[in-house]
Design a protein around this motif. Sequence first.
Motif: not given
Length: 318
Positions: A285-289, A293-303
């Motif tokens: 929400r902070a990025l898009t609204r 920002v036009r967010l086309v992907g948001l991924a999370v992974e382990a280091l």
Amino acid sequence: MSQVGAVGPGAAPPAAAPGAAEGVRLAAGTVVEAQILESAEPGSGRVAVGRWVLDARFPAELPQGARFQARVEVEGPPVVLRLLEPPEADAARLAVPPRQALARAVVRLLEAARSDPDLAPLARLLRLSPEPRALASDLARWVRESGVFHESALARGEVPEDLKTLAGRLLGRLGDGPVREALEGLVRHVEAHQARGALTGGPVIPLVLPWPGGAVHGEIALEPERGGRGGPGRRYRALRIRLDLPNLGPVEVRAAWSPEGVRLGLAARAEVLPLVRARLDGLRRALTRDAGVRLVGLAVEALRPPAVEGPSVLEVRA
């Protein structure tokens, strides 16, 4: 091609605290200095890499006491280092940061600026806002004026008003003391990052962020566009921010942009991923609204885990 293999954790060096060799952490792209501490027989013995002492096999032509610079190619296991030769070795020597911590140098300079108006221009550059919207513009200014691009600007006939320019003026009037020491350390950190950029093929900008309880050290690495031309006209399509946060530990953020929008990737230790994922909706929400920002992907992974968990292999290639 000579190489070193079959390395396992040995005793910590005398200056290190007990348990300092519990896990070797060598990130890809990092430049390290190593030394052959002991050669039990040709091609095997003990090698010091950073604060770790490792049992190792190494090229027989490397004598006991030999020092060499190398760049981490693969984090491992197995860990792979590549020996650096001139001119890379010269850049590698510059890439070793000074002992004074970057965050400590920045904090000292900001404190000194409260009573010294001559430090005000430098303080305006170093002081980053804790407020997200203001921080974005502060970071954009810092990337441009960090001094990492100083020499390239001079080569284009420009006279940059960046950190290196400001530091040069200040060092011309400062006497010996903690402020001069902090300023010299800051410049050396910038030069070390310039050398790292030369070795890795993309600019690396040091970063000190304000954080509750104290400053946080990190870096911003710009990733060149694949297949793009080199030199001053080089284009960048991604950046990677690395931070070591008090509660989350090491965190990495990669942002890649295209005509379609921005793709964001977050990486953190596996044990803190549930906390990160719990806040993804708020981040989205902070990025898009809020930020548009036009967010086309948001991924999370382990280091990736530390380079060594138990026996490891270290290969040094010439």
